[in-house]
Scaffold this motif. Sequence first.
Motif, PDB file in Angstrom:
ATOM      1  N   ARG A   1      54.625 -44.145  15.265  1.00  7.61           N
ATOM      2  CA  ARG A   1      53.167 -44.015  15.218  1.00  7.61           C
ATOM      3  C   ARG A   1      52.552 -44.727  16.422  1.00  7.61           C
TER       4      ARG A   1
ATOM      5  N   PRO B 130      51.094 -37.466  18.866  1.00 10.93           N
ATOM      6  CA  PRO B 130      50.765 -36.633  17.694  1.00 10.93           C
ATOM      7  C   PRO B 130      51.095 -37.288  16.357  1.00 10.93           C
TER       8      PRO B 130
ATOM      9  N   HIS C 100      50.934 -40.346  15.565  1.00  6.44           N
ATOM     10  CA  HIS C 100      49.873 -41.333  15.308  1.00  6.44           C
ATOM     11  C   HIS C 100      48.673 -40.642  14.681  1.00  6.44           C
ATOM     12  N   ASP C 101      48.249 -39.520  15.249  1.00  9.04           N
ATOM     13  CA  ASP C 101      47.115 -38.777  14.696  1.00  9.04           C
ATOM     14  C   ASP C 101      47.410 -38.274  13.283  1.00  9.04           C
ATOM     15  N   SER C 102      48.612 -37.767  13.073  1.00  6.94           N
ATOM     16  CA  SER C 102      48.981 -37.250  11.751  1.00  6.94           C
ATOM     17  C   SER C 102      49.001 -38.360  10.707  1.00  6.94           C
TER      18      SER C 102
ATOM     19  N   ARG D  53      47.296 -41.244  10.799  1.00  5.14           N
ATOM     20  CA  ARG D  53      45.920 -41.664  10.530  1.00  5.14           C
ATOM     21  C   ARG D  53      45.273 -40.742   9.498  1.00  5.14           C
TER      22      ARG D  53
ATOM     23  N   GLU E 220      36.561 -44.635   9.414  1.00  2.00           N
ATOM     24  CA  GLU E 220      37.466 -44.675  10.555  1.00  2.00           C
ATOM     25  C   GLU E 220      36.705 -45.289  11.719  1.00  2.00           C
TER      26      GLU E 220
ATOM     27  N   THR F  10      42.376 -46.519  16.256  1.00  2.00           N
ATOM     28  CA  THR F  10      41.463 -46.387  15.120  1.00  2.00           C
ATOM     29  C   THR F  10      41.842 -47.377  14.035  1.00  2.00           C
TER      30      THR F  10
ATOM     31  N   ASP G  89      44.986 -50.892  13.924  1.00  2.00           N
ATOM     32  CA  ASP G  89      45.692 -50.168  14.967  1.00  2.00           C
ATOM     33  C   ASP G  89      45.892 -51.109  16.158  1.00  2.00           C
TER      34      ASP G  89
END
Length: 319
Positions: free
Chosen positions: A51, A56, A58-60, A62, A78, A96, A170
């Motif tokens: 992550r 990608p 990391h975004d998933s 979150r 967020e 984030t 984060d």
Amino acid sequence: MLITGLAGLVVAIVLVIALTRSDPPAPEARPSFDGDRALALAAEQVAFGPRIPGMPAHDSTRAWIVAQLRARGARVAELPVSVPHPREAGRTMEGTNIFASFDTTAQRRVLLAAHWDTRAVADNDPDPTKRFEPVLGANDGASGVAVLLEMARLLSENPAPVGVDLVFFDLEDMGEPGFGEDSSAVAYALGSAAFVRQHPGYRPAYGILLDMIGDRSLRIPKEGYSMQAAPAVVEMVWSAAARVGATAFAPETGAPIYDDHIAFLQNGIPMIDLIQTPFPDSWHTTSDTMDRLSAASLAQVGRTLVEVLWGIEAERATS
């Protein structure tokens, strides 16, 4: 972490910490923390891959954390983080923080936190050829998040006698060698420092940070900075651990760790760090994988938090 020396969502509170009485309420008043469920939540995170901010996975992750919290009825925000790079002009590090609240009307609030990002390089790996590979972060990242998400389930089903905020930081694990000595090195715990700067009016009664709390051979001493700046909170948590038989909580003071609690301590908020020290040999290596985790270890930490919220806080509310 490193060894060394909202507004709008909640209301400010007075820094008052009530310690325990010797006659806890009946055990049936507490919800039951499920270590196996927490282990499965850790596995779901690891399945996304490392992550690392900007990637990608990391975004998933979150989006997954936010969905988990909203499914439990939490009020979720967020909070973007943008930190200038200390060495590269014009470059910023983006992340984030995720803030979730249960019982947003309660004035007295307790903060539970963990970091959700993972390290980009396994620079502590015993195999030099693997030191530029990413870290999966089963323990260093997923373990603390898993315990918080299981706590979210309990809070949704069994309202606590105190307001509870969960914060997922984060940009915790981007620190570079030399941090603390070299002003051009990237620091650890960037997300939590940004959170404190952005929300100076946020004043929980106390906070408890979870970091690397899932190892099969879990042992958590009383972290050094926590003992210096928030000894009453440490003793309260260790009292709760003793009540539930959480033997991983060692009675001695451990090393001081630069972690996500430091910015809060510097801002006068008594926040302690539950972290295994010495660090397990999987720390910042490619071996920080699911096989290193134990449902029993996660459950020891979870049951201790349950005792704090539904035991000690319930006693304070009725005394």
